[in-house]
Motif scaffolding. Sequence first.
Motif, PDB file in Angstrom:
ATOM      1  N   SER A  74      -2.661   9.665 -30.134  1.00  0.00           N
ATOM      2  CA  SER A  74      -1.291  10.094 -30.431  1.00  0.00           C
ATOM      3  C   SER A  74      -0.566  10.627 -29.203  1.00  0.00           C
ATOM      4  O   SER A  74       0.661  10.604 -29.139  1.00  0.00           O
ATOM      5  N   SER A  75      -1.324  11.119 -28.202  1.00  0.00           N
ATOM      6  CA  SER A  75      -0.678  11.656 -27.015  1.00  0.00           C
ATOM      7  C   SER A  75      -1.603  11.545 -25.812  1.00  0.00           C
ATOM      8  O   SER A  75      -2.822  11.713 -25.936  1.00  0.00           O
ATOM      9  N   LYS A  91       3.632   1.756 -23.056  1.00  0.00           N
ATOM     10  CA  LYS A  91       5.021   2.114 -23.328  1.00  0.00           C
ATOM     11  C   LYS A  91       5.676   1.164 -24.321  1.00  0.00           C
ATOM     12  O   LYS A  91       6.605   1.547 -25.044  1.00  0.00           O
ATOM     13  N   GLY A  95       6.150   2.956 -29.313  1.00  0.00           N
ATOM     14  CA  GLY A  95       6.280   4.409 -29.213  1.00  0.00           C
ATOM     15  C   GLY A  95       5.248   5.182 -30.013  1.00  0.00           C
ATOM     16  O   GLY A  95       5.453   6.347 -30.332  1.00  0.00           O
ATOM     17  N   ARG A  98       2.507   9.236 -27.557  1.00  0.00           N
ATOM     18  CA  ARG A  98       3.394  10.151 -26.835  1.00  0.00           C
ATOM     19  C   ARG A  98       2.885  10.312 -25.411  1.00  0.00           C
ATOM     20  O   ARG A  98       1.781  10.788 -25.179  1.00  0.00           O
ATOM     21  N   GLN A 100       3.057  11.942 -21.788  1.00  0.00           N
ATOM     22  CA  GLN A 100       3.518  13.103 -21.044  1.00  0.00           C
ATOM     23  C   GLN A 100       3.152  12.935 -19.573  1.00  0.00           C
ATOM     24  O   GLN A 100       2.031  12.549 -19.252  1.00  0.00           O
TER      25      GLN A 100
END
Length: 211
Positions: A74-75, A91, A95, A98, A100
């Motif tokens: 998820s991230s 990317k 989406g 996530r 960072q």
Amino acid sequence: MSARDEVMNRIKSALRDAPVAPEIPRNYRRDSHMDAGQRLDLLVDRLVDYKANVFVVPAADASAKLAELLAGSSSIVVPHGLPESWLAAVKNDAGTVRLQVDSPERRLTVEELDAVDAVVTAAAVAVAETGTIMLDGSPSQGRRVISLVPDRHICLLLAQDIVEVLPEAIARLEPTSPQTWISGPSATSDIELERVEGVHGPRTLDVVILN
């Protein structure tokens, strides 16, 4: 006289005659005798033995392989200098992940890093003989903390950056750079040799070698 004073006086006394340090022998092996294929095979063997997950793929497939490994995450966090081409498929994945970016302008906190599913970095060099991957804090690898706090580390390594022995790797690194040396997932064991992973760093290490 305190114990500290006594110790310091003994040191001063020993150094009073300005002893000359002996010459350090440099007769150890300092370069490779293996070809590129042999170095690759040896590194893979060492990393697998250390319980890392190793994937050897063509450089052109880096983005697709990364997206495959991150499926279900998820991230993630990446250093600001990681090649954009490696992240293209991630990317474009509707989406769902996530992304960072840790950068000099936006440094993620330890709490933020602890909350992500994985970190993705490049590597400076790897030593086949010891199965050690080295990060040097450059933009594609980021701060040391981003590869130590998340529970999973995905490291992309160029096959051309695999050397055979440690002195070759040392010669490639800037001595003052903030280095991280990785030999498999973080692990330790107690007196009964019970292995525990994830104590001092990532529990899972995925190494993608771009051949």
